[in-house]
Design an enzyme around this catalytic site. Structure first.
Site, PDB file in Angstrom:
ATOM      1  N   PHE A  25       0.861  -1.185   0.000  1.00 41.42           N
ATOM      2  CA  PHE A  25       0.000   0.000   0.000  1.00 41.42           C
ATOM      3  C   PHE A  25       0.894   1.230   0.000  1.00 41.42           C
ATOM      4  O   PHE A  25       1.717   1.406   0.892  1.00 41.42           O
ATOM      5  CB  PHE A  25      -0.931   0.033   1.218  1.00 41.42           C
ATOM      6  N   LYS A  27       2.909   9.511   8.619  1.00 31.42           N
ATOM      7  CA  LYS A  27       2.190   9.098   9.830  1.00 31.42           C
ATOM      8  C   LYS A  27       2.760   9.623  11.152  1.00 31.42           C
ATOM      9  O   LYS A  27       2.292  10.625  11.670  1.00 31.42           O
ATOM     10  CB  LYS A  27       2.098   7.575   9.834  1.00 31.42           C
ATOM     11  N   ASP A  57       9.319   2.563   1.506  1.00 31.64           N
ATOM     12  CA  ASP A  57       8.160   3.277   2.014  1.00 31.64           C
ATOM     13  C   ASP A  57       8.040   2.953   3.499  1.00 31.64           C
ATOM     14  O   ASP A  57       7.562   1.890   3.887  1.00 31.64           O
ATOM     15  CB  ASP A  57       6.909   2.836   1.239  1.00 31.64           C
TER      16      ASP A  57
HETATM   17  C1  LIG Z   1       3.062   2.158   3.805  1.00 32.44           C
HETATM   18  C2  LIG Z   1       2.138   3.287   3.476  1.00 32.44           C
HETATM   19  N1  LIG Z   1       2.444   4.117   2.485  1.00 32.44           N
HETATM   20  C3  LIG Z   1       1.656   5.158   2.160  1.00 32.44           C
HETATM   21  C4  LIG Z   1       0.480   5.386   2.838  1.00 32.44           C
HETATM   22  C5  LIG Z   1      -0.389   6.546   2.443  1.00 32.44           C
HETATM   23  O1  LIG Z   1      -0.303   7.542   3.394  1.00 32.44           O
HETATM   24  P1  LIG Z   1      -1.410   8.709   3.443  1.00 32.44           P
HETATM   25  O2  LIG Z   1      -2.702   8.072   3.801  1.00 32.44           O
HETATM   26  O3  LIG Z   1      -0.887   9.657   4.493  1.00 32.44           O
HETATM   27  O4  LIG Z   1      -1.442   9.325   2.096  1.00 32.44           O
HETATM   28  C6  LIG Z   1       0.120   4.543   3.893  1.00 32.44           C
HETATM   29  C7  LIG Z   1      -1.148   4.748   4.621  1.00 32.44           C
HETATM   30  O5  LIG Z   1      -1.657   3.886   5.272  1.00 32.44           O
HETATM   31  C8  LIG Z   1       0.967   3.465   4.221  1.00 32.44           C
HETATM   32  O6  LIG Z   1       0.662   2.615   5.208  1.00 32.44           O
END
Ligand SMILES: Cc1ncc(COP(=O)(O)O)c(C=O)c1O
Length: 400
Positions: A141, A256, A226
């Site tokens: 994700f 986050k 990520d």
């Molecule tokens: C690993 C990862 N990358 C990117 C995101 C996307 O972040 P945002 O919701 O702040 O755009 C998330 C959100 O859960 C995530 O867990």
């Protein structure tokens, strides 16, 4: 200012776009690991937003810093310098090796957008116009913007928004042969989560990230990690990749936990890679604004002063051990305080989540058969014991 639950639901239904399948509770206040709903009922928060409020709700140092900064300077355009943004960049860079540069965004998806654009600029500069493909993993994700959705290896989230930007491809997670097979000369970067969060808290086997690093080196592709969910202590180390032996990525994205609830994201890149961007290549109005950056500086202060990654590692061990002893829990996976309890006999995690909520504990069904636990990293032993007792009771109540 808050109304009754029914009034909140009505207002939301009448005015907020219906993108979120909401659960039947409205929170109005938080303190540490506790949340309070519109009826004044307390809950133990073992989700922290979604791994966001790592220092707990309404952390006094962060609240004071935000209030002070709000009275001093909240925003200036990135046409100008501000005094806070470079301080935060320096602090993040020192945690990530001291040889990089940082771009500030407002969310995880935006941090990843920056990483993708940078990888394309870098690939095209060094490998020619064809080198612009990004490989990622099934089950990953990376966000909900069109580009980060194209990188997200979950076809059911992509289907309704075709066509997505081209140049993205997914391979099986934790499968080095699959990755090697897909790494042709068009690939400018491999983008992975060190532990897949939304995909079910999936931990790759030992040696996987090391193997990915080797493949990226051989094929001249960047490694983008990520760390939006795993970063800043969540897995018991500052960054999830630090569980692997001697692996350093060229690009790391964060969000986050960085602002403990203030919206801020960051894309760090090794300086020679960051140099692929020229002034004017990328920008955002709110990125690195003093208010959010000051919150993030304070988060890093507290994390360093209180050895928050070390505390998360110890608390994670306690929580894992306690969960493993609960009848109805088949296995516990994850790292630090990013955990999933796989339920025995295919029990319905959504139903167990609902019973937990009724009993005053917030967790989430990260798959149909697994509960995710991601409490604030300063969670106390007594709170861990209380949460595990609620899960045990909920499993007994929800039955098989
Ligand atoms: C690993 C990862 N990358 C990117 C995101 C996307 O972040 P945002 O919701 O702040 O755009 C998330 C959100 O859960 C995530 O867990």
């Amino acid at each position: 200012m808050s109304g009754s639950f029914d009034a909140i639901v009505k207002l939301d239904a009448e005015h907020v776009m219906g993108t979120y399948p909401r659960l039947p509770v409205a929170f109005v206040r938080g303190e540490g690991t506790r949340l309070y709903d519109s009826d004044g009922r307390a809950y133990l928060d073992f989700l922290s937003g979604l791994a966001v409020v790592s220092l707990g709700h309404a952390h006094p140092a962060v609240a004071d810093a935000v209030a002070d900064q709000a009275r001093t300077l909240t925003h200036v355009s990135n046409l100008y310098y501000n005094d806070i943004q470079p301080q935060l960049a320096e602090r993040l860079d020192s945690l990530l090796g001291g040889d990089g540069r940082v771009f500030f965004a407002n969310s995880g998806a935006e941090a990843n957008e920056c990483a993708i654009k940078l990888a394309r600029r870098h690939g095209q500069t060094h490998g020619g116009p064809e080198r612009h493909h990004i490989l990622s993993a099934y089950g990953s994700f990376h966000g909900r913007t069109l580009t980060t959705l194209a990188a997200t290896g979950q076809p059911q989230k992509q289907e309704r928004f075709q066509p997505l930007p081209s140049g993205f491809r997914q391979v099986s997670f934790a499968d080095l042969d699959a990755l090697a097979g897909a790494m042709d000369e068009r690939v400018c970067a491999v983008m992975l989560e060190p532990v897949q969060g939304e995909g079910g808290v999936n931990v790759p086997p030992p040696g996987y990230l090391e193997g990915v690093r080797r493949l990226c080196d051989e094929r001249e592709a960047l490694l983008i990690l990520d760390e939006v969910q795993t970063g800043l202590g969540r897995t018991g180390k500052w960054f999830g990749y630090q569980h692997a032996d001697d692996v350093r990525p060229e690009v790391v994205t964060l969000a986050k936990a960085l602002g403990n609830g203030m919206p801020i994201g960051a894309c760090w890149a090794r300086a020679d890679v960051a140099a692929a961007f020229a002034p004017g290549d990328h920008a955002t109005t709110f990125g690195g604004q003093p208010l959010a950056a000051r919150a993030a500086l304070t988060v890093l202060d507290v994390m360093e002063a209180e050895d928050v990654p070390g505390r998360a590692a110890r608390a994670g061990t306690r929580l894992t051990t306690a969960l493993e002893a609960v009848p109805g829990v088949a296995a516990v996976r994850g790292a630090g305080l990013l955990l999933a309890a796989e339920l025995a006999d295919g029990r319905d995690a959504k139903a167990v989540e609902a019973v937990c909520r009724d009993r005053g504990l917030i967790v989430n069904a990260v798959t149909p058969t697994a509960l995710r636990l991601a409490p604030p990293l300063l969670v106390g032993d007594d709170e861990i014991d209380e949460a595990v007792a609620i899960i045990a009771a909920a499993l007994a109540e929800a039955g098989g």
